[in-house]
Each structure stands twice: as C-alpha cells, then as structure tokens.
Write a protein that holds these residues in place. Structure first.
Motif, PDB file in Angstrom:
ATOM      1  N   GLU A   1      50.902  32.891  47.628  1.00 49.08           N
ATOM      2  CA  GLU A   1      49.668  32.982  46.857  1.00 49.08           C
ATOM      3  C   GLU A   1      49.580  34.296  46.089  1.00 49.08           C
ATOM      4  O   GLU A   1      49.083  34.343  44.976  1.00 49.08           O
TER       5      GLU A   1
ATOM      6  N   THR B   1      48.265  34.416  42.096  1.00 51.18           N
ATOM      7  CA  THR B   1      46.822  34.606  42.025  1.00 51.18           C
ATOM      8  C   THR B   1      46.394  36.056  42.175  1.00 51.18           C
ATOM      9  O   THR B   1      45.429  36.482  41.547  1.00 51.18           O
TER      10      THR B   1
ATOM     11  N   ARG C   1      44.670  38.984  38.973  1.00 48.94           N
ATOM     12  CA  ARG C   1      43.402  39.629  39.291  1.00 48.94           C
ATOM     13  C   ARG C   1      43.564  41.138  39.376  1.00 48.94           C
ATOM     14  O   ARG C   1      42.646  41.885  39.054  1.00 48.94           O
TER      15      ARG C   1
ATOM     16  N   PRO D   1      43.890  33.307  35.614  1.00 46.59           N
ATOM     17  CA  PRO D   1      44.763  32.549  36.520  1.00 46.59           C
ATOM     18  C   PRO D   1      45.897  31.867  35.772  1.00 46.59           C
ATOM     19  O   PRO D   1      45.790  31.570  34.578  1.00 46.59           O
TER      20      PRO D   1
ATOM     21  N   SER E   1      38.721  38.545  37.164  1.00 47.29           N
ATOM     22  CA  SER E   1      39.465  38.005  36.024  1.00 47.29           C
ATOM     23  C   SER E   1      38.916  38.602  34.725  1.00 47.29           C
ATOM     24  O   SER E   1      37.882  39.281  34.725  1.00 47.29           O
TER      25      SER E   1
END
Length: 563
Positions: free
Chosen positions: A108, A112, A116, A122, A177
């Motif tokens: 992950e 992801t 960030r 994303p 984001s």
C-alpha cells in the motif's frame, strides 16, 4: 506516432514517459507569467511553452481585447474530433484509458503513501490521467484550451448529477492530496448528498402518508403503531406521537422523562472544506471570533433530535450528542422503577458544570429549536453554490497552480509504479530510494518552480533504470568511481548532484547530425531530441529567437510524442 485512438486502451508504458513530465515542467514555468488560464488562451497560438516563458505576459494582455478571436479558437478546438475522443475517454467510468499494469502484490505504501507525501493525487485518478493528456500537448495554449474543455465537461456532469470517474463518490476531501483532487472529491460528494437528500425526503413523505392512512383506517392508533413500520413515541400523557427523521436506536438509552427508547436522528452533514477553505475559515474565526458555523450545526442537530424523540429534554440531547457532559447516578440506573417512581432528574444524573452555567449556549439554542427533521431544514451547506464556486475557480485558475499539481501527481504515479520494480533490485534499490527521498524533500518545501528541472532529471533516472538498465548501471559505476577518486562524502543528495551535473550524457541518447537533419527535413523531429541537452530547455534563458523547430510546430492534432 501512435494515434489518440490507440491510447484509449491500457498503455504499455511501465510509467508515464519523462517527455510528458518535461512538458508539464515547462508549463509550470511558462504559466507563472499569466494570471489565469484565460490569459494563456488569449496569447499567440504559434509559440511553444519554451518561447512563452519569455513573453507570455505582454502578449496575453494585448490579446485580451480580442474576445471574438478567442471564442472562435476555443470553439474550433473543442469541436475537434480527437479532442472530443480524448474527453470521452477521460470521463468514461468503464474505460481503460491510460490504465497501466500495476503489481498486484504492491504494498500500500508504494502507491498510496507516496502521492500523499508529495501532495499529489492517487494513482490512476482523474487528476493523473488529465496530467498525462496535458503533458502531451506541445503548446501552453492548447493545454489551456483542453483544460477549458475539461471544465465544460465537469459542468455538464454536475448538471446531469453524474459522478466524476477516478474519484470516490462519497468521501470528504483528503487534505493530504493536491487541491485539485480535493475539489473533484467535493463535486462527487455534493452529488451524493443531493441524491441522498432526495431519497430521504421521499422516505419521510412516504412514512407520513402511511401514518395518516393508519389513523384514518383505525381508531385504535396503538394497535396500528405496533403493526406498522411507522415509528411512534409515547408521551407522559399517553399520547402517541410520530417520530420524524429517526435513523436507528441509540443503543439502550432511554429518554429521562418518558422512558421511551432514544433514536439517533438523520442529521445534516457539515460543510465540505478543502485546504484553502479551511485556511480561510481559520483566518475568519481568528479575525472575528465568530462561531456561527458551529452554532448552526448544533441547532440543526437539536431540531433533528427533537423530531426523532418526542418528549425529550436537553439532558437527553446532551447524553446522546456529548456524553462527557453527563454523569449518570449509578444507584438510580439500577432502579428498574425509576420512571414510575417520580424520582427527580438530579437523582438520575447531572450535567457538567459548563452545561449548568447561566447563559449556556446549548440551553439557549435548545429553547429556541423546533422539532424539524434534517431533510426539512434549511441546508447548512449549499451544494450548488459550492460546486459553482469550484467550477468558476477552475476557469480563473492560475496556470502554475494547475500545472504544478498535475506535475506532482504524475511524478507520484511514476515513482509508485517503479518502486516494486526497483526496490528488490540490488543494483538500483539504493539509487531509487535516494531519488525517492529527493522528490519527497523537494515537493514538501513549497518551492516547486525552483525544483522542476531537478525533479524531471530524477524522474529520467528512474525511467532509465526501468527501460535501459545497462546504461543506468554504467552511470552509477561512473559516479561511484568519480566519488572514490575525489574522496568527497557520499550523501544521497551529493550523489544525485553528481549524476545530474548538467551534461546528462548517460541519461539521453545522442542524436546524430544525419538523423537530426533528416528529421528537420521531414518536419517531424522527435520529442526526445527536442529535449536534448543542447537545446538548453531547462536553462534559465529561453531558446534563441528564430523560426520554431519542427517539434514546436507539431501538436497533439498530428499525434502523440515519440519517447
């Protein structure tokens, strides 16, 4: 060159080409000389982003008076068949447009966490795909024209209440984001809220109609209440009152005065705040001391609670809404006959000191609140106004802000995909993580304009490790040998500075004179040769004046760049 149609399917490139990132980097620099995307559209159409870096402001101001010419150009561009195909592919929720193969065993953190960390978007979100499209245009004006076409499509989807693809449908803005992605999230969330409000209103109206029908058909309201899905609450007088806007039982809580079960009401959701609105709100509160928004939400919750729990009192609301402000009397809770004994409220528990103070805001609001279900209240957050404000802001968006966010988002996608491919490679893992550390540090210092050149070169290094591992190994060995001879410290950033020393010979394929001449004669010089180190494209000075190069003349209308 591949056609636009050929790119509507999943791409075979392991990561977005560095040439695309370069165009976005140039757009970040060139766009800093315009105040808005409309200024860019009003600039001369024949110049490349490289040339626009030098004279965009003057030409933009002069062209603002030529509104008719601007509208005609916009109309011609947006009606172009390939532009229409791109828009349809970009907003197709079921399509494979620009979809890349991503390692199914990918951790992950690789896909992801990194976006960030650098405040991007994303992987494979609408923002990332938009970045790759715009990075394939050769002129800043065409980038701006396509963006305007995107905004028009966003308006259309909002009017039709259709979700934006590649964006969650009902999530509050992710403040980690980029702002553009947060604003896309707001649009989708507003659509969800409008749809939910319609459903909730229809459900409430249906329930009230059913309740009225039950009363007319039977004089025994008590029997009907037990047989019907319609919810009632019994007051101390024995009267049955309809619960409005009740969602679900609040555990085993009961109302202090009537002993009826406490129901959690459907409440209005708070405002959707992006990072810029949060800053504005904080500044407003500090400047004025206002707490108006908080009072409005509290009052709304009180009214919804009263509608769902007939016979309730302030203490019931506090127990449900703010448990720490209520202390139960353990002795009374063990008494099963507490509601029949006429025992005073103080014996069952008490409010906190702040709630008992004279002039307490909660008590004042409670006394003025009426039992009104959330769907019948005046909205606390106007979805139409919020989205219209976002769409208007998109039209006036500063070019550097837009292209900077797209640049970082595409950078994050490339590194996220490359990490599982290179992290386990003993030859490249060290250099890759040095590169990753570099981009995180560079993107977090809020001076992207000063770092885009270096970020592009770092990205090229990762691309080289994936596509040309032999050349990348040669580059690493040469750098290590140079470091060994000089005896200089081998810190990650020093190592990178040696690799990106300016000549960059190992990162780019040299273009022979014959090949260059042939390309110039045919008017189709390759995109990669256009960014050759000799062009000084990433230098501080713009290219020498003269006739535009063949690559400057080419555009997305003739195909996509060769990498």
């Amino acid at each position: 060159m591949p056609s636009v149609e050929g790119l509507t399917a999943a791409t075979k490139d392991p990561i977005p080409p560095s040439s695309v990132l370069k165009q976005l980097a140039i757009a970040v620099e060139a766009g800093s000389k315009a105040k808005s995307m409309k200024d860019v559209i009003a600039s001369p159409g024949g110049s490349s982003p490289a040339r626009e870096r030098a004279g965009l402001s003057l030409s933009a101001v002069k062209a603002l008076v030529l509104r008719e010419k601007e509208d005609k150009l916009t109309s011609e561009f947006t009606s172009n068949e390939k532009v229409v195909q791109l828009i349809n592919s970009l907003f197709d929720p079921e399509g494979d447009f620009l979809r890349r193969k991503i390692d199914s065993n990918l951790e992950e953190t690789a896909m992801t966490s990194l976006p960030r960390d650098i405040h991007g978007a994303p992987p494979e979100s609408l923002v990332v795909k938009l970045a790759e499209i715009l990075g394939n245009y050769k002129t800043l004006r065409k980038m701006a024209l396509f963006w305007c076409r995107v905004v028009a499509e966003l308006r259309k989807l909002w009017f039709e209440e259709q979700y934006l693809p590649g964006v969650p449908q009902d999530e509050i803005p992710d403040l980690k984001s980029c702002l553009l992605y947060q604003q896309f999230q707001v649009i989708n969330c507003c659509i969800s809220r409008k749809r939910f409000r319609i459903i909730a209103t229809e459900s409430l109206d249906s329930m009230m109609m059913q309740a009225n029908s039950d009363i007319k058909e039977s004089t025994d309201c008590s029997a009907e209440a037990s047989a019907s899905p319609v919810l009632y609450a019994r007051l101390n007088s024995g009267e049955l009152v309809l619960r409005l806007g009740a969602d679900h039982p609040a555990g085993d809580m009961t109302l202090l005065e009537t002993g009826e079960p406490v129901y959690s009401p459907i409440t209005q959701e708070g405002p959707l705040l992006t990072e810029d609105l949060i800053r504005e709100t904080e500044e407003f509160v500090l400047r004025t001391g206002s707490v108006g928004a908080g009072c409005s939400q509290l009052l709304s919750d009180m009214q919804a609670f009263k509608a769902a729990n007939p016979g309730c009192i302030l203490e019931d609301f506090v127990r449900w809404h703010s448990p720490p402000d209520w202390t139960d009397n353990e002795a009374s809770t063990e008494d099963s006959d507490v509601f029949d004994s006429g025992e005073p409220l103080s014996a069952r528990g008490q409010l906190s000191r702040r709630m008992q103070k004279e002039g307490n805001l909660w008590r004042e609001l409670w006394e003025t609140s009426k039992p009104v279900p959330a769907v019948k209240q005046a909205p606390l957050f106007d979805e139409d106004l919020a989205v219209e404000g976002i769409l208007n802001a998109f039209e006036e968006m500063h070019p550097s802000d837009l292209f900077g966010q797209l640049f970082v988002s595409l950078l994050g996608l490339g590194f996220g995909i490359a990490e599982p491919m290179l992290s386990g490679n003993s030859d490249f893992s060290k250099l890759f993580y040095d590169c990753k550390e570099y981009i995180i540090t560079a993107c977090q210092n809020n001076k992207l304009n000063e770092k885009v050149d270096g970020l592009v070169q770092v990205y090229e290094t990762v691309e080289k490790m994936l596509l040309n591992p032999e050349e990348a190994l040669k580059m690493i060995k040469q750098t290590e040998e140079s470091t060994t001879v000089t005896g200089e410290p081998r810190s990650p950033f020093k190592r990178l500075s040696l690799i990106f020393g300016g000549k960059d010979k190992l990162l780019r394929k040299s273009v022979s004179k014959d090949q260059t001449n042939d390309e110039e004669k045919s008017g189709r010089q390759s995109f990669s040769s256009f960014f050759d180190s000799k062009s000084s494209l990433f230098g501080k000075k713009p290219p020498k004046s003269g006739s535009p190069s063949p690559s400057e003349k080419s555009s997305i209308d003739t195909g996509w760049p060769v990498v």
